[in-house]
Motif scaffolding. Structure first.
Motif, short mmCIF file in Angstrom:
data_model
loop_
_atom_site.label_atom_id
_atom_site.label_comp_id
_atom_site.label_asym_id
_atom_site.label_seq_id
_atom_site.Cartn_x
_atom_site.Cartn_y
_atom_site.Cartn_z
N LEU A 497 -1.85 -14.96 5.57
CA LEU A 497 -2.04 -13.64 6.17
C LEU A 497 -0.94 -12.67 5.75
N LYS A 498 0.33 -13.19 5.77
CA LYS A 498 1.43 -12.33 5.35
C LYS A 498 1.29 -11.93 3.88
N ARG A 499 0.86 -12.90 3.07
CA ARG A 499 0.68 -12.58 1.65
C ARG A 499 -0.40 -11.52 1.47
N GLN A 500 -1.48 -11.68 2.24
CA GLN A 500 -2.56 -10.69 2.15
C GLN A 500 -2.08 -9.32 2.64
N MET A 501 -1.31 -9.34 3.79
CA MET A 501 -0.78 -8.08 4.29
C MET A 501 0.16 -7.43 3.28
N GLN A 502 1.01 -8.28 2.64
CA GLN A 502 1.92 -7.73 1.64
C GLN A 502 1.16 -7.14 0.46
N ASN A 503 0.09 -7.86 0.05
CA ASN A 503 -0.72 -7.31 -1.04
C ASN A 503 -1.36 -5.99 -0.64
N ASP A 504 -1.87 -5.97 0.64
CA ASP A 504 -2.45 -4.71 1.12
C ASP A 504 -1.41 -3.60 1.16
N GLN A 505 -0.20 -3.97 1.66
CA GLN A 505 0.87 -2.96 1.70
C GLN A 505 1.23 -2.47 0.31
N LEU A 506 1.28 -3.43 -0.64
CA LEU A 506 1.60 -3.03 -2.01
C LEU A 506 0.53 -2.08 -2.55
N LYS A 507 -0.75 -2.45 -2.28
CA LYS A 507 -1.82 -1.57 -2.74
C LYS A 507 -1.72 -0.18 -2.10
N SER A 508 -1.47 -0.19 -0.75
CA SER A 508 -1.35 1.10 -0.07
C SER A 508 -0.16 1.90 -0.59
N LEU A 509 0.98 1.17 -0.84
CA LEU A 509 2.15 1.87 -1.39
C LEU A 509 1.85 2.44 -2.77
N LEU A 510 1.15 1.64 -3.59
CA LEU A 510 0.80 2.16 -4.92
C LEU A 510 -0.13 3.37 -4.81
N ASP A 511 -1.11 3.25 -3.87
CA ASP A 511 -2.01 4.40 -3.68
C ASP A 511 -1.25 5.62 -3.20
N GLU A 512 -0.35 5.40 -2.20
CA GLU A 512 0.45 6.52 -1.70
C GLU A 512 1.33 7.10 -2.80
N GLN A 513 1.90 6.17 -3.61
CA GLN A 513 2.75 6.64 -4.69
C GLN A 513 1.95 7.48 -5.69
N GLN A 514 0.74 6.99 -6.03
CA GLN A 514 -0.09 7.77 -6.94
C GLN A 514 -0.48 9.11 -6.32
N GLY A 515 -0.82 9.05 -4.97
CA GLY A 515 -1.15 10.32 -4.30
C GLY A 515 0.03 11.27 -4.29
N ASP A 516 1.25 10.70 -3.98
CA ASP A 516 2.45 11.55 -3.98
C ASP A 516 2.71 12.12 -5.37
N ARG A 517 2.50 11.27 -6.40
CA ARG A 517 2.72 11.78 -7.75
C ARG A 517 1.72 12.89 -8.08
N HIS A 518 0.48 12.70 -7.64
CA HIS A 518 -0.52 13.73 -7.89
C HIS A 518 -0.15 15.03 -7.17
N ILE A 519 0.24 14.87 -5.88
CA ILE A 519 0.64 16.06 -5.11
C ILE A 519 1.86 16.72 -5.73
N TRP A 520 2.82 15.83 -6.16
CA TRP A 520 4.03 16.38 -6.78
C TRP A 520 3.70 17.13 -8.06
N GLU A 521 2.76 16.57 -8.86
CA GLU A 521 2.37 17.26 -10.09
C GLU A 521 1.74 18.61 -9.77
N GLU A 522 0.85 18.59 -8.71
CA GLU A 522 0.24 19.86 -8.35
C GLU A 522 1.28 20.87 -7.88
N GLU A 523 2.22 20.40 -7.01
CA GLU A 523 3.26 21.31 -6.54
C GLU A 523 4.14 21.79 -7.68
#
Length: 577
Positions: A497-523
Motif C-alpha cells: 500500500l505504501k509503495r502504491q501510495m508513493q507511486n501515486d504521490q510521485l505521479k501526482s508530483l510529476l503531474d503538479e510539476q508539469q502543471g507548474d511548468r506549464h503555468i510558469w511558461e504561460e506566466e
C-alpha cells in the motif's frame, strides 16, 4: 528611493488617487506613506500592488486609512499580507467600522485559512463592500468553510474571486449561489464598481491635485523614470520567480530521489525480515528435532528404569511371600505341638482325678499355672514371630540390596568387558585386573548408587514435567510463528500500500510539476509580452518626450519672438524709438 518616493508623495499629497504599484517601497516606504494618508481626506483609491510590503507595514497602513472617510478602492495585490496575523486582525477591525469601501483586492498575498478567521467575521458586519479579490491564496478547506459561513450573514457583497485558493468545490458553489442572489437584488456590473478609477482620472487627469505649477516636461520625465524603475522591478521579480521555480523543480527532483531511496530501503528491510524469519523457522525446526530426540531418549531410559523397578518389586514380593509362608508354617507347627501337649496334660489330669482326688487342690494350682504358662507361651510365641519376621525382612532387604548391587555391578562389568573385547590380548589381561579392582570399588559404591537411583527417579519426574512444559512451549512457539506469519503478511500488504501510495504521490508530483511548468511558461510568456509592451510604451514615451521637448523649444522661441515683437510694438506705439 526614499527621496524620490517622498517627492512623489509630496506631489500626491491631496490626490484622490494614489498609485504606487510595482515600486517595491517595502515596509519603510509604507511607513512614509502613512504620514501622507492620514492628512489626505479626499483619498478615494489607493493602489499598492507589487510593493513587497509585509504585515508590519500593512498594520500601519490599515490604521492610517481609518482617517480617510471617502476611500472606496483598496488594491494591495502581490504583497506579503499573510506573513503575520496582526495585519489581518487590523484589517478586520477597519472593515467593521468603515462605511465607504467598495472594492478590496488581496490576490497573491500568501494568505491561509487560519489567517482569515477575523476577516470572515468582519464580512458578517460590513454592509458597503461589493467586490473582493482573494485569488492565488492558499485558503484551503478551512478558508472556504469560513467564507461560505460568513456569506450567510453578508447581504451586500456581489463579487468574490476565489481562483487558485484550493477551496472545496462545495464551498465555492455555495458562495456563488449566494452571490447570484445578491446580484439579482442589486444588479451592479463589476466593471462599474471598478470604474471609480476612471472617474478619478477624469477629475484629475494627471493623478495629482495641486500640480498646476509643475512643468509638463518634468512630470513626464518623472513618469518615465518611474516606468523604468517599475520595469526593472518587474524584471527582478520575474528573475526571482524563475529562480524560485528552478529551486522548486530541484526540490521536487530531490524529493523523488529520496522517495526512491526510501522505497529501496523498505524493500531491503523486507528482504532482511524474510531472511530473519526463514532463519528463525530453521532454528525452530532444528530445536524441535533435538527436543524430540531428547524426549525419545529419556522415554527409553524411563522404560528401562521402570522395567528394572518392576523386576526388583517382583523379586521383593516373591522373597516376602516365601518368608511369610515359612513363618506361618513354623507357627502352625508350634501350635500343633502345643495342642498335642495340652491334650496329653488333659488325659493325665483325668487319670489323676480318678486316682487321687486329694490332689485336686494341686491340680487347680497346676491348671492356673497351666493358664499362666499358656499366656506366657502365647506372648513368647508372638514375640518370637515378630523377631523372626523382622530378622527375615532384614535378611531379605540385605539380600535384595546385595543382589541389586551385584546385578548392577555385573551389568556394568559386562558392559565394560564387552567394550574392551576389541583390544589386544595384553590389554585384555590388563583390563581384567582393572575390572576386578573396579568391581571392588563398585561394591563400596552400592549406597551411592542407591542414592543415585532415588535422584534419578526424581529427575525422571522432573524430566516428565519439563517435557510437558517443552510441549506447551512448542505449542506457544507454533502459535507465535503463526502470529509472526500473519504480521509479516500484514507488513507486506502495508508495504505494498505504501509503495502504491508513493507511486501515486510521485505521479501526482510529476503531474503538479508539469502543471507548474506549464503555468510558469504561460506566466513567463505573459511577463515577456508585458515587458515587451512596456518597452514599447517606454520607446513611445521617449519619442513623445522628444516631440514635447521639440514643441516646447518651438513654443519658447515663438514666445520669445512674440514677447520681443510685443515689446517692439509697444515701444513703437509709445514712440520710444
Amino acid at each position: 528611493m526614499s527621496n524620490s518616493l517622498q517627492s512623489l508623495l509630496e506631489q500626491l499629497k491631496n490626490a484622490a488617487r494614489i498609485n504606487l504599484s510595482d515600486m517595491y517601497i517595502g515596509d519603510e516606504g509604507a511607513r512614509l506613506l502613512c504620514s501622507y494618508i492620514k492628512s489626505n481626506k479626499a483619498l478615494k483609491c489607493l493602489e499598492l500592488r507589487g510593493n513587497n510590503i509585509t504585515s508590519v507595514g500593512f498594520v500601519e497602513i490599515f490604521q492610517a486609512i481609518r482617517f480617510t472617510p471617502l476611500l472606496k478602492v483598496l488594491s494591495i495585490e502581490w504583497n506579503q499580507l499573510g506573513s503575520d496575523t496582526q495585519a489581518m486582525d487590523t484589517l478586520a477591525a477597519f472593515l467593521v467600522q468603515n462605511k465607504s469601501i467598495q472594492h478590496l483586492g488581496m490576490s497573491n498575498n500568501k494568505l491561509t485559512g487560519d489567517l482569515i478567521d477575523g476577516f470572515s467575521n468582519a464580512l458578517r458586519q460590513n454592509t458597503t463592500i461589493l467586490s473582493i479579490d482573494l485569488r492565488w491564496n492558499d485558503l484551503g478547506k478551512k478558508g472556504g468553510q469560513l467564507l461560505s459561513s460568513a456569506m450567510l450573514d453578508n447581504k451586500s457583497l456581489l463579487y468574490l474571486e476565489l481562483n487558485g485558493t484550493d477551496c472545496q468545490v462545495v464551498d465555492i458553489e455555495q458562495i456563488e449561489d449566494i452571490l447570484e442572489q445578491h446580484r439579482a437584488s442589486n444588479p451592479i456590473q463589476k466593471n462599474r464598481i471598478l470604474s471609480l478609477e476612471d472617474e478619478i482620472k477624469e477629475e484629475d487627469p494627471l493623478g495629482v491635485t495641486g500640480m498646476q505649477g509643475v512643468s509638463i516636461v518634468a512630470h513626464l520625465e518623472q513618469m518615465l523614470e518611474q516606468e523604468r524603475v517599475h520595469t526593472l522591478h518587474i524584471k527582478q521579480r520575474m528573475e526571482r520567480e524563475l529562480d524560485e521555480l528552478v529551486r522548486r523543480d530541484r526540490a521536487d527532483t530531490r524529493l523523488i530521489e529520496e522517495l526512491d531511496a526510501k522505497t529501496r530501503q523498505v524493500e531491503a528491510d523486507n528482504r532482511a525480515s524474510q531472511f530473519q524469519i526463514e532463519k528463525l523457522r530453521d532454528e525452530y525446526q532444528l530445536m524441535e528435532r533435538q527436543q524430540d530426540d531428547m524426549v525419545r531418549s529419556m522415554d527409553d531410559k524411563i522404560r528401562q528404569n521402570e522395567f528394572i523397578l518392576n523386576e526388583l518389586e517382583k523379586k521383593h514380593r516373591a522373597n516376602l511371600d516365601r518368608t511369610l509362608n515359612e513363618n506361618n508354617f513354623r507357627v502352625r507347627d508350634l501350635v500343633r505341638d502345643w495342642e498335642n501337649r495340652c491334650r496329653q496334660v488333659d488325659e493325665r489330669s483325668r487319670q489323676l482325678e480318678n486316682e487321687n482326688r486329694l490332689l485336686e487342690e494341686e491340680l487347680r494350682q497346676l491348671q492356673e499355672r497351666q493358664v499362666q504358662l499358656k499366656i506366657t507361651y502365647d506372648q513368647e510365641l508372638r514375640d518370637l514371630g515378630r523377631r523372626v519376621e523382622e530378622e527375615e525382612y532384614q535378611k531379605f532387604h540385605s539380600i535384595a540390596s546385595n543382589l541389586d548391587a551385584k546385578i548392577r555391578a555385573m551389568e556394568e562389568a559386562r558392559d565394560h568387558i564387552i567394550k574392551k573385547n576389541t583390544d589386544t590380548a595384553k590389554e585384555y589381561d590388563l583390563r581384567i585386573s582393572e575390572g576386578k579392582q573396579e568391581l571392588n570399588i563398585m561394591y563400596d559404591e552400592i549406597e551411592r548408587l542407591k542414592n543415585e537411583k532415588k535422584e534419578f527417579t526424581r529427575q525422571n519426574i522432573e524430566f516428565k514435567n519439563k517435557c510437558d512444559q517443552l510441549k506447551e512451549q512448542a505449542k506457544l512457539k507454533e502459535s507465535a510463528v503463526e502470529n509472526y506469519e500473519k504480521e509479516i503478511n500484514q507488513l507486506n500488504k502495508q508495504i505494498e500500500l505504501k509503495r502504491q501510495m508513493q507511486n501515486d504521490q510521485l505521479k501526482s508530483l510529476l503531474d503538479e510539476q508539469q502543471g507548474d511548468r506549464h503555468i510558469w511558461e504561460e506566466e513567463r510568456m505573459k511577463h515577456q509580452q508585458r515587458v515587451q509592451s512596456m518597452e514599447e510604451q517606454l520607446r513611445i514615451s521617449h519619442s513623445e518626450n522628444a516631440r514635447l521637448r521639440h514643441e516646447y523649444q518651438k513654443l519658447s522661441e515663438l514666445l520669445q519672438f512674440n514677447v520681443a515683437k510685443a515689446l517692439h510694438q509697444t515701444f513703437s506705439d509709445n514712440a520710444y524709438f
